[in-house]
Design an enzyme around this catalytic site. Structure first.
Site, PDB file in Angstrom:
ATOM      1  N   SER A  40      32.130  46.894  67.679  1.00 44.96           N
ATOM      2  CA  SER A  40      31.868  46.817  69.106  1.00 44.96           C
ATOM      3  C   SER A  40      33.123  47.233  69.888  1.00 44.96           C
ATOM      4  CB  SER A  40      31.404  45.394  69.447  1.00 44.96           C
ATOM      5  OG  SER A  40      30.862  45.309  70.727  1.00 44.96           O
ATOM      6  N   HIS A  45      22.597  44.870  67.990  1.00 46.42           N
ATOM      7  CA  HIS A  45      24.065  44.886  67.945  1.00 46.42           C
ATOM      8  C   HIS A  45      24.622  43.649  67.241  1.00 46.42           C
ATOM      9  CE1 HIS A  45      27.833  46.644  69.353  1.00 46.42           C
ATOM     10  NE2 HIS A  45      28.250  45.446  69.746  1.00 46.42           N
ATOM     11  N   ASP A  94      20.223  49.810  69.152  1.00 49.10           N
ATOM     12  CA  ASP A  94      21.438  49.140  69.625  1.00 49.10           C
ATOM     13  C   ASP A  94      21.918  49.868  70.878  1.00 49.10           C
ATOM     14  OD1 ASP A  94      23.945  48.158  70.168  1.00 49.10           O
ATOM     15  OD2 ASP A  94      24.744  48.446  68.142  1.00 49.10           O
TER      16      ASP A  94
END
Length: 236
Positions: free
Chosen positions: A154, A218, A206
């Site tokens: 991320s 995610h 995602d």
């Protein structure tokens, strides 16, 4: 990654491919922003869960002796420690590698940074990006015979990109493999690292790495730990 390798991984039921169009710019939509706020809230809440394992959220392998493999990893937005807990794929990935090659063969070092939503919005926390660069340079200097693996999840993938853009040719030459999970910049190179040494794992739907869908995909990258470990093992 070649289509042949993608096909092989599909046969063993390990999702490791980008199945939707990647983000092509660094301007995030309001839906992406609200999704990241949702993800950060879930990750922060997981710290207080009775099933959480906070001890797994911190790795400081560079404080010990040099090992053949040094893995540098940055957590995602809202996570704790320096490698993450919550939905982070980091701890599961490290476990797979340690089981495969032995704990004495790999040192894991996390990157400490704020990991808030603002950092995501500005393209990756600036202090975290600098910390990542400093840690990589330290690993290369401190352990000249070690192979370096880098990764992030991320926002951690964002700061991996930011650090890699500033790697010297010497540091870049020492990078054996890169694995990025749910990368907001999944279509962009990782500095001057060869694309054949980079694995981008982006789940269909995602919104953070594809630009469409929602936040839930995610939060499931820990299931890709085996695939990520295999990619590294094939390159060290």
């Amino acid at each position: 990654m070649s289509l042949t390798l993608f096909s092989f991984l599909s046969l063993v039921s390990i999702l490791c491919i980008v199945t939707a169009a990647p983000v092509t710019n660094v301007n995030f939509t309001s839906i992406q922003v609200s999704s990241m706020q949702h993800i950060a809230a879930i990750n922060k809440a997981s710290f207080f869960s009775p099933t959480a394992l906070p001890a797994n959220a911190t790795e400081n392998g560079l404080t010990g002796s040099c090992k053949p493999i040094i893995l540098i990893f940055a957590k995602g937005t809202g996570e704790n420690g320096n490698v993450g807990d919550g939905s982070s794929p980091g701890p599961a990935w490290f476990s797979e590698l340690r089981n495969a090659i032995g704990e004495d063969k790999i040192a894991v070092q996390g990157v400490q940074y704020e990991a808030d939503v603002f950092g995501y919005l500005v393209g990756g926390d600036p202090e975290g990006s600098q910390n990542y660069l400093t840690i990589t340079n330290q690993a290369v200097t401190q352990c000249p015979n070690s192979k370096i693996v880098i990764g992030g999840y991320s926002q951690g993938a964002q700061i991996t990109h930011n650090a890699a853009q500033l790697y010297s040719p010497l540091v870049t030459s020492r990078i054996a493999a890169v694995v990025l999970f749910g990368d907001p910049y999944t279509d962009k190179p990782v500095g001057q690292v060869s694309p054949s040494s980079v694995l981008e794992i982006c789940h269909d739907g995602d919104i953070i790495c594809t630009g469409s869908g929602g936040p839930d995909p995610h939060l499931t990258y820990s299931k890709n730990a085996t695939c990520a470990a295999k990619f590294v093992l094939d390159r060290i």
